[in-house]
Design a protein around this motif. Sequence first.
Motif, mmCIF file in Angstrom:
data_model
loop_
_atom_site.group_PDB
_atom_site.id
_atom_site.type_symbol
_atom_site.label_atom_id
_atom_site.label_comp_id
_atom_site.label_asym_id
_atom_site.label_seq_id
_atom_site.Cartn_x
_atom_site.Cartn_y
_atom_site.Cartn_z
ATOM 1 N N TYR A 5 0.836 -1.210 0.000
ATOM 2 C CA TYR A 5 0.000 0.000 0.000
ATOM 3 C C TYR A 5 0.867 1.254 0.000
ATOM 4 C CZ TYR A 5 -4.052 2.863 1.259
ATOM 5 O OH TYR A 5 -5.052 3.791 1.260
ATOM 6 N N ALA A 6 1.926 1.254 0.798
ATOM 7 C CA ALA A 6 2.804 2.419 0.887
ATOM 8 C C ALA A 6 3.512 2.677 -0.444
ATOM 9 C CB ALA A 6 3.836 2.210 2.001
ATOM 10 N N PHE A 7 3.950 1.598 -1.110
ATOM 11 C CA PHE A 7 4.659 1.770 -2.382
ATOM 12 C C PHE A 7 3.739 2.360 -3.442
ATOM 13 C CE2 PHE A 7 6.394 0.364 -6.463
ATOM 14 C CZ PHE A 7 7.705 0.792 -6.336
ATOM 15 N N LYS A 8 2.465 2.014 -3.402
ATOM 16 C CA LYS A 8 1.505 2.588 -4.357
ATOM 17 C C LYS A 8 1.455 4.100 -4.219
ATOM 18 C CE LYS A 8 -1.570 -1.435 -4.620
ATOM 19 N NZ LYS A 8 -2.901 -1.968 -4.304
ATOM 20 N N PHE A 9 1.396 4.596 -2.984
ATOM 21 C CA PHE A 9 1.371 6.035 -2.760
ATOM 22 C C PHE A 9 2.647 6.699 -3.273
ATOM 23 C CE2 PHE A 9 -2.255 5.558 0.068
ATOM 24 C CZ PHE A 9 -2.894 6.785 -0.053
ATOM 25 N N LEU A 10 3.789 6.079 -2.940
ATOM 26 C CA LEU A 10 5.072 6.657 -3.372
ATOM 27 C C LEU A 10 5.192 6.659 -4.888
ATOM 28 C CD1 LEU A 10 7.441 5.001 -0.718
ATOM 29 C CD2 LEU A 10 6.634 7.370 -0.790
ATOM 30 N N PHE A 11 4.738 5.591 -5.512
ATOM 31 C CA PHE A 11 4.817 5.497 -6.968
ATOM 32 C C PHE A 11 3.934 6.548 -7.641
ATOM 33 C CE2 PHE A 11 3.335 3.723 -11.028
ATOM 34 C CZ PHE A 11 4.552 3.546 -11.667
ATOM 35 N N ILE A 12 2.709 6.691 -7.159
ATOM 36 C CA ILE A 12 1.789 7.685 -7.734
ATOM 37 C C ILE A 12 2.338 9.101 -7.517
ATOM 38 C CG2 ILE A 12 -0.524 8.676 -7.570
ATOM 39 C CD1 ILE A 12 -0.353 5.945 -8.942
ATOM 40 N N ALA A 13 2.891 9.359 -6.326
ATOM 41 C CA ALA A 13 3.469 10.680 -6.059
ATOM 42 C C ALA A 13 4.651 10.953 -6.988
ATOM 43 C CB ALA A 13 3.901 10.772 -4.598
ATOM 44 N N LEU A 62 -7.145 5.238 -3.836
ATOM 45 C CA LEU A 62 -6.328 4.445 -2.922
ATOM 46 C C LEU A 62 -6.791 4.600 -1.473
ATOM 47 C CD1 LEU A 62 -2.687 4.997 -4.285
ATOM 48 C CD2 LEU A 62 -4.020 2.884 -4.340
ATOM 49 N N MET A 63 -7.331 5.794 -1.154
ATOM 50 C CA MET A 63 -7.778 6.066 0.214
ATOM 51 C C MET A 63 -9.119 5.420 0.539
ATOM 52 S SD MET A 63 -5.676 7.856 2.025
ATOM 53 C CE MET A 63 -6.768 8.501 3.276
ATOM 54 N N LYS A 64 -9.840 4.949 -0.478
ATOM 55 C CA LYS A 64 -11.186 4.425 -0.266
ATOM 56 C C LYS A 64 -11.259 3.328 0.799
ATOM 57 C CE LYS A 64 -15.190 2.505 -2.656
ATOM 58 N NZ LYS A 64 -15.761 2.047 -3.948
ATOM 59 N N TYR A 89 -9.210 -6.388 -1.311
ATOM 60 C CA TYR A 89 -7.909 -5.719 -1.370
ATOM 61 C C TYR A 89 -6.821 -6.646 -0.845
ATOM 62 C CZ TYR A 89 -10.973 -1.659 -1.833
ATOM 63 O OH TYR A 89 -11.936 -0.776 -2.249
ATOM 64 N N GLU A 90 -5.699 -6.707 -1.572
ATOM 65 C CA GLU A 90 -4.638 -7.644 -1.210
ATOM 66 C C GLU A 90 -3.429 -6.966 -0.573
ATOM 67 O OE1 GLU A 90 -3.591 -10.027 -4.536
ATOM 68 O OE2 GLU A 90 -5.641 -10.699 -4.946
ATOM 69 N N ASP A 91 -3.470 -5.635 -0.431
ATOM 70 C CA ASP A 91 -2.328 -4.923 0.149
ATOM 71 C C ASP A 91 -2.540 -4.731 1.654
ATOM 72 O OD1 ASP A 91 -4.321 -3.053 0.233
ATOM 73 O OD2 ASP A 91 -3.549 -1.876 -1.445
ATOM 74 N N GLU A 92 -1.743 -3.812 2.241
ATOM 75 C CA GLU A 92 -1.848 -3.575 3.680
ATOM 76 C C GLU A 92 -3.221 -3.037 4.078
ATOM 77 O OE1 GLU A 92 0.694 -2.558 1.853
ATOM 78 O OE2 GLU A 92 2.620 -2.903 2.872
ATOM 79 N N ALA A 93 -3.874 -2.286 3.177
ATOM 80 C CA ALA A 93 -5.215 -1.769 3.468
ATOM 81 C C ALA A 93 -6.210 -2.919 3.613
ATOM 82 C CB ALA A 93 -5.668 -0.815 2.366
ATOM 83 N N GLY A 94 -6.085 -3.912 2.743
ATOM 84 C CA GLY A 94 -6.950 -5.085 2.850
ATOM 85 C C GLY A 94 -6.703 -5.848 4.130
ATOM 86 N N LEU A 95 -5.401 -5.964 4.501
ATOM 87 C CA LEU A 95 -5.059 -6.635 5.754
ATOM 88 C C LEU A 95 -5.633 -5.879 6.946
ATOM 89 C CD1 LEU A 95 -3.480 -8.828 7.270
ATOM 90 C CD2 LEU A 95 -1.471 -7.308 7.187
ATOM 91 N N LEU A 96 -5.579 -4.532 6.876
ATOM 92 C CA LEU A 96 -6.137 -3.705 7.943
ATOM 93 C C LEU A 96 -7.633 -3.947 8.093
ATOM 94 C CD1 LEU A 96 -5.937 -1.366 10.003
ATOM 95 C CD2 LEU A 96 -6.313 0.213 8.090
ATOM 96 N N MET A 97 -8.374 -3.988 6.980
ATOM 97 C CA MET A 97 -9.819 -4.194 7.041
ATOM 98 C C MET A 97 -10.155 -5.587 7.567
ATOM 99 S SD MET A 97 -11.647 -2.135 3.942
ATOM 100 C CE MET A 97 -10.732 -2.839 2.594
#
Length: 345
Positions: A5-13, A62-64, A89-97
């Motif tokens: 999840y973190a890498f997605k944010f960094l990549f988009i930024a 991504l924030m959804k 969701y398969e990233d850290e956000a999915g794990l969080l949920m």
Amino acid sequence: MKKSYAFKFLFIAFIGIHIPLIGILFFVLYSNHSISANSILIFSLIMTLLATVVTLLIINRLMKPIVVASKALNEYRTNRKLPVLPFQYEDEAGLLMRNIQESIDEAESFINEKQDLIYMISHDLRNFAGNPQGLAKLIIEENPSDSVKNMAELICESTDLQFRYIENFIKLLKQQDEIAKSSSIAKTIQIAPILPAVNEQVSQLLAQKNIKLVSDITVDEAVLKIDAELLIQVLVNLISNAIKFSYAGSEISLQIFRDNEKFVFTVSDKGIGFDQTQIEELFKKFTKMGKLGTANETSTGIGLYLCKKIIDKNGGELSAMSLGINKGATFTIVFPCNNAEKLSF
């Protein structure tokens, strides 16, 4: 990247920052005519705005899952509404949920199991307390000596006290569960039907001590977050408390009115009152301030605690005031106008 999840944010930024630079580079290198400074400036602004919009849209998407998880957790905490979170969701956000869903399910299961266990234990405790009381009553019926009879009566009094504590404990659990399950959605509360319901529950207590309840109501209805049943319960508890600590033949006042930007309920008595330094202790669970009433009525130590819990959860504030010992007391419930709309008679 799919599971980070973190890498997605960094990549988009990273892409968002470099899109304008890449666009300007291609614009300068592959333009077929001379480029003015103004053209480069305008093109840079357009590319920057475009990159910003695209970046924000992707980040919003991504924030959804975070927004969904936060809303679900808040709904459970405020309304005890069990969520059903998506697991795609398969990233850290999915794990969080998934972790939030499992934690809420486990918490709800633990609460239900705890209540069932406590009710079962309380039921068994009643039986255990009832056995010696039954034996003590049999002894009294046999006309024993005065000393034996006195001891048997002490056993009966002791078991009665145990029954009372068990009942208070069960009452606390049930009412706490009602508070947790109560809805915080605003609804119209009609004041007029509430008063007969309150009077019906306190009339016998009033008659026993020849106390008069005087009502002064200057509003007809209000839009409140509290349920009418819980509001009635709070008023009954406050008035019962006032009766307990009032002297026979005295008067208790119930007022409901609007004070500028507030919707106010007050219950005032002319009883034994209390010291202002004891206010915090007054609203504690099983408070040490629990004492006998003016006619030796017993105190459970949970009535005011439950009243405050109910009012706090539904957007109001419950406070107490007394001028001192034997100078009466006033309990005040206040709902701010952002939680209540009022209509006057």
